[in-house]
Design a protein around this motif. Structure first.
Motif, mmCIF file in Angstrom:
data_model
loop_
_atom_site.group_PDB
_atom_site.id
_atom_site.type_symbol
_atom_site.label_atom_id
_atom_site.label_comp_id
_atom_site.label_asym_id
_atom_site.label_seq_id
_atom_site.Cartn_x
_atom_site.Cartn_y
_atom_site.Cartn_z
ATOM 1 N N THR A 25 0.839 -1.217 0.000
ATOM 2 C CA THR A 25 0.000 0.000 0.000
ATOM 3 C C THR A 25 0.868 1.258 0.000
ATOM 4 O O THR A 25 0.609 2.222 -0.730
ATOM 5 C CB THR A 25 -0.908 0.011 1.221
ATOM 6 N N ALA A 26 1.917 1.248 0.814
ATOM 7 C CA ALA A 26 2.802 2.414 0.868
ATOM 8 C C ALA A 26 3.507 2.630 -0.457
ATOM 9 O O ALA A 26 3.639 3.761 -0.942
ATOM 10 C CB ALA A 26 3.815 2.235 1.992
ATOM 11 N N ILE A 27 3.956 1.534 -1.059
ATOM 12 C CA ILE A 27 4.647 1.656 -2.357
ATOM 13 C C ILE A 27 3.706 2.241 -3.409
ATOM 14 O O ILE A 27 4.064 3.119 -4.180
ATOM 15 C CB ILE A 27 5.192 0.278 -2.794
ATOM 16 N N LEU A 28 2.482 1.756 -3.423
ATOM 17 C CA LEU A 28 1.502 2.245 -4.390
ATOM 18 C C LEU A 28 1.205 3.727 -4.162
ATOM 19 O O LEU A 28 1.084 4.518 -5.116
ATOM 20 C CB LEU A 28 0.212 1.417 -4.264
ATOM 21 N N PHE A 29 1.125 4.143 -2.903
ATOM 22 C CA PHE A 29 0.847 5.538 -2.567
ATOM 23 C C PHE A 29 1.943 6.451 -3.115
ATOM 24 O O PHE A 29 1.682 7.483 -3.747
ATOM 25 C CB PHE A 29 0.732 5.681 -1.045
ATOM 26 N N TYR A 30 3.210 6.086 -2.869
ATOM 27 C CA TYR A 30 4.321 6.906 -3.352
ATOM 28 C C TYR A 30 4.359 6.954 -4.874
ATOM 29 O O TYR A 30 4.710 7.962 -5.485
ATOM 30 C CB TYR A 30 5.647 6.379 -2.790
ATOM 31 N N ALA A 31 4.018 5.842 -5.496
ATOM 32 C CA ALA A 31 4.017 5.800 -6.964
ATOM 33 C C ALA A 31 2.977 6.767 -7.535
ATOM 34 O O ALA A 31 3.221 7.475 -8.516
ATOM 35 C CB ALA A 31 3.743 4.371 -7.441
ATOM 36 N N VAL A 32 1.798 6.802 -6.904
ATOM 37 C CA VAL A 32 0.741 7.717 -7.348
ATOM 38 C C VAL A 32 1.189 9.174 -7.204
ATOM 39 O O VAL A 32 0.959 10.022 -8.070
ATOM 40 C CB VAL A 32 -0.558 7.460 -6.559
ATOM 41 N N ILE A 33 1.847 9.484 -6.081
ATOM 42 C CA ILE A 33 2.349 10.849 -5.852
ATOM 43 C C ILE A 33 3.328 11.252 -6.951
ATOM 44 O O ILE A 33 3.279 12.365 -7.492
ATOM 45 C CB ILE A 33 3.020 10.952 -4.472
ATOM 46 N N LEU A 34 4.240 10.356 -7.307
ATOM 47 C CA LEU A 34 5.226 10.646 -8.346
ATOM 48 C C LEU A 34 4.558 10.880 -9.690
ATOM 49 O O LEU A 34 4.939 11.791 -10.449
ATOM 50 C CB LEU A 34 6.241 9.498 -8.447
ATOM 51 N N VAL A 35 3.554 10.061 -10.006
ATOM 52 C CA VAL A 35 2.848 10.221 -11.289
ATOM 53 C C VAL A 35 2.134 11.576 -11.347
ATOM 54 O O VAL A 35 2.181 12.287 -12.359
ATOM 55 C CB VAL A 35 1.850 9.062 -11.487
ATOM 56 N N ILE A 36 1.456 11.927 -10.234
ATOM 57 C CA ILE A 36 0.750 13.225 -10.200
ATOM 58 C C ILE A 36 1.728 14.389 -10.379
ATOM 59 O O ILE A 36 1.471 15.340 -11.120
ATOM 60 C CB ILE A 36 -0.036 13.369 -8.883
ATOM 61 N N PHE A 37 2.866 14.315 -9.718
ATOM 62 C CA PHE A 37 3.863 15.373 -9.815
ATOM 63 C C PHE A 37 4.412 15.492 -11.235
ATOM 64 O O PHE A 37 4.595 16.588 -11.776
ATOM 65 C CB PHE A 37 5.004 15.089 -8.819
ATOM 66 N N ALA A 38 4.635 14.333 -11.859
ATOM 67 C CA ALA A 38 5.136 14.332 -13.241
ATOM 68 C C ALA A 38 4.111 14.947 -14.178
ATOM 69 O O ALA A 38 4.452 15.727 -15.087
ATOM 70 C CB ALA A 38 5.480 12.899 -13.665
ATOM 71 N N LEU A 39 2.823 14.603 -13.985
ATOM 72 C CA LEU A 39 1.766 15.183 -14.825
ATOM 73 C C LEU A 39 1.673 16.695 -14.632
ATOM 74 O O LEU A 39 1.436 17.441 -15.584
ATOM 75 C CB LEU A 39 0.425 14.515 -14.495
ATOM 76 N N PHE A 40 1.838 17.145 -13.388
ATOM 77 C CA PHE A 40 1.799 18.577 -13.107
ATOM 78 C C PHE A 40 2.921 19.317 -13.838
ATOM 79 O O PHE A 40 2.702 20.373 -14.447
ATOM 80 C CB PHE A 40 1.903 18.797 -11.592
ATOM 81 N N LEU A 41 4.134 18.745 -13.779
ATOM 82 C CA LEU A 41 5.256 19.370 -14.482
ATOM 83 C C LEU A 41 5.013 19.405 -15.983
ATOM 84 O O LEU A 41 5.290 20.407 -16.656
ATOM 85 C CB LEU A 41 6.553 18.611 -14.175
ATOM 86 N N PHE A 42 4.474 18.348 -16.540
ATOM 87 C CA PHE A 42 4.207 18.280 -17.977
ATOM 88 C C PHE A 42 3.158 19.316 -18.390
ATOM 89 O O PHE A 42 3.316 20.015 -19.402
ATOM 90 C CB PHE A 42 3.748 16.863 -18.336
ATOM 91 N N ALA A 43 2.103 19.423 -17.578
ATOM 92 C CA ALA A 43 1.045 20.386 -17.896
ATOM 93 C C ALA A 43 1.573 21.820 -17.818
ATOM 94 O O ALA A 43 1.237 22.671 -18.652
ATOM 95 C CB ALA A 43 -0.134 20.200 -16.944
ATOM 96 N N THR A 44 2.399 22.092 -16.820
ATOM 97 C CA THR A 44 2.971 23.436 -16.682
ATOM 98 C C THR A 44 3.864 23.772 -17.867
ATOM 99 O O THR A 44 3.822 24.878 -18.410
ATOM 100 C CB THR A 44 3.792 23.530 -15.389
ATOM 101 N N TYR A 45 4.653 22.804 -18.328
ATOM 102 C CA TYR A 45 5.549 23.026 -19.462
ATOM 103 C C TYR A 45 4.762 23.329 -20.731
ATOM 104 O O TYR A 45 5.128 24.202 -21.513
ATOM 105 C CB TYR A 45 6.423 21.780 -19.646
ATOM 106 N N ARG A 46 3.661 22.607 -20.934
ATOM 107 C CA ARG A 46 2.854 22.832 -22.146
ATOM 108 C C ARG A 46 2.078 24.144 -22.067
ATOM 109 O O ARG A 46 1.874 24.818 -23.072
ATOM 110 C CB ARG A 46 1.872 21.672 -22.337
ATOM 111 N N HIS A 47 1.645 24.531 -20.873
ATOM 112 C CA HIS A 47 0.817 25.733 -20.716
ATOM 113 C C HIS A 47 1.636 27.014 -20.843
ATOM 114 O O HIS A 47 1.151 28.011 -21.379
ATOM 115 C CB HIS A 47 0.129 25.708 -19.347
#
Length: 228
Positions: A25-47
């Protein structure tokens, strides 16, 4: 009961703790956080490039709107003035582009009634007629003295101008002949397009030694026109 040796206790403790493991569960939680952060950076770069482009386009649009507004304001200004005199009407075209500040001042004074009742107090044949509130002879004498000292661009007759030097007010000058040194004495802000015969009739009036007309003649009113 026999005593347990220290080495045996240490071995038992190691067997109870076992290796340190993280839950799934902890591993999955951290993985989700990393994915969200990566998506945020990608969206900011495109915007960001799009936002910069929008700001540039918006700035250009505002600049063009401001230019259009300035042009609109200039086109809204009256382009003609009708001087109604006791000898007839004189129609002048105003040079809004070449002498905007003087034209603005002239229009403002017209709206305040500055020129109503103004007399043509100086008339010099083959030179100029001058309307103003100063009836003293000094202005015209100064005009003639200055006129002998300058050589400049040659101008035609029937130019409307404001004196540069000898009057603090706003006297009107209309040339009746080409004046070689006009630039040195007048700020030209218009020209007569109708009523030249009225100007010539005023020019032919009898004057005294100070170029003052012996019979009073003046401007009854000035009306501004957008078009003629």
């Amino acid at each position: 009961m026999g005593r347990i040796k220290p080495q045996a206790l240490l071995q038992q403790s190691k067997r109870k703790k076992g290796p340190s493991r993280k839950s799934a569960t902890a591993i999955l939680f951290y993985a989700v956080i990393l994915v969200i952060f990566a998506l945020f950076l990608f969206a900011t770069y495109r915007h960001w490039p799009g936002r910069t482009r929008f700001q540039q386009e918006n700035y250009i649009s505002v600049s063009e709107d401001e230019k259009a507004f300035v042009k609109s304001k200039k086109s809204d200004l009256p382009g003609y003035a009708v001087l109604t005199t006791s000898k007839g009407s004189i129609v002048v075209e105003l040079y809004k582009e070449s002498a905007p500040e003087v034209v603005d001042e002239f229009i403002d004074l017209c709206q305040k009634g500055h020129f109503k009742g103004m007399l043509f107090h100086q008339v010099i044949k083959n030179y100029v007629i001058q309307a103003g509130h100063n009836n003293g002879p000094e202005a015209t004498e100064d005009w003639n003295l200055r006129g002998k000292k300058y050589i400049s661009i040659r101008h035609e007759a029937f130019m409307l101008g404001k004196g540069k030097y000898f009057n603090k007010g706003f006297d009107l000058f209309i040339t009746t002949a080409p004046i070689p040194d006009l630039n040195e004495k007048l700020i030209v802000f218009g020209r007569v397009i109708k009523g030249e015969e009225v100007v010539q009739e005023i020019e032919e009036m009898d004057t005294d030694e100070h170029y003052r007309p012996k019979i009073s003649i003046g401007i009854l009113d000035v009306s501004l026109r957008q078009m003629m």
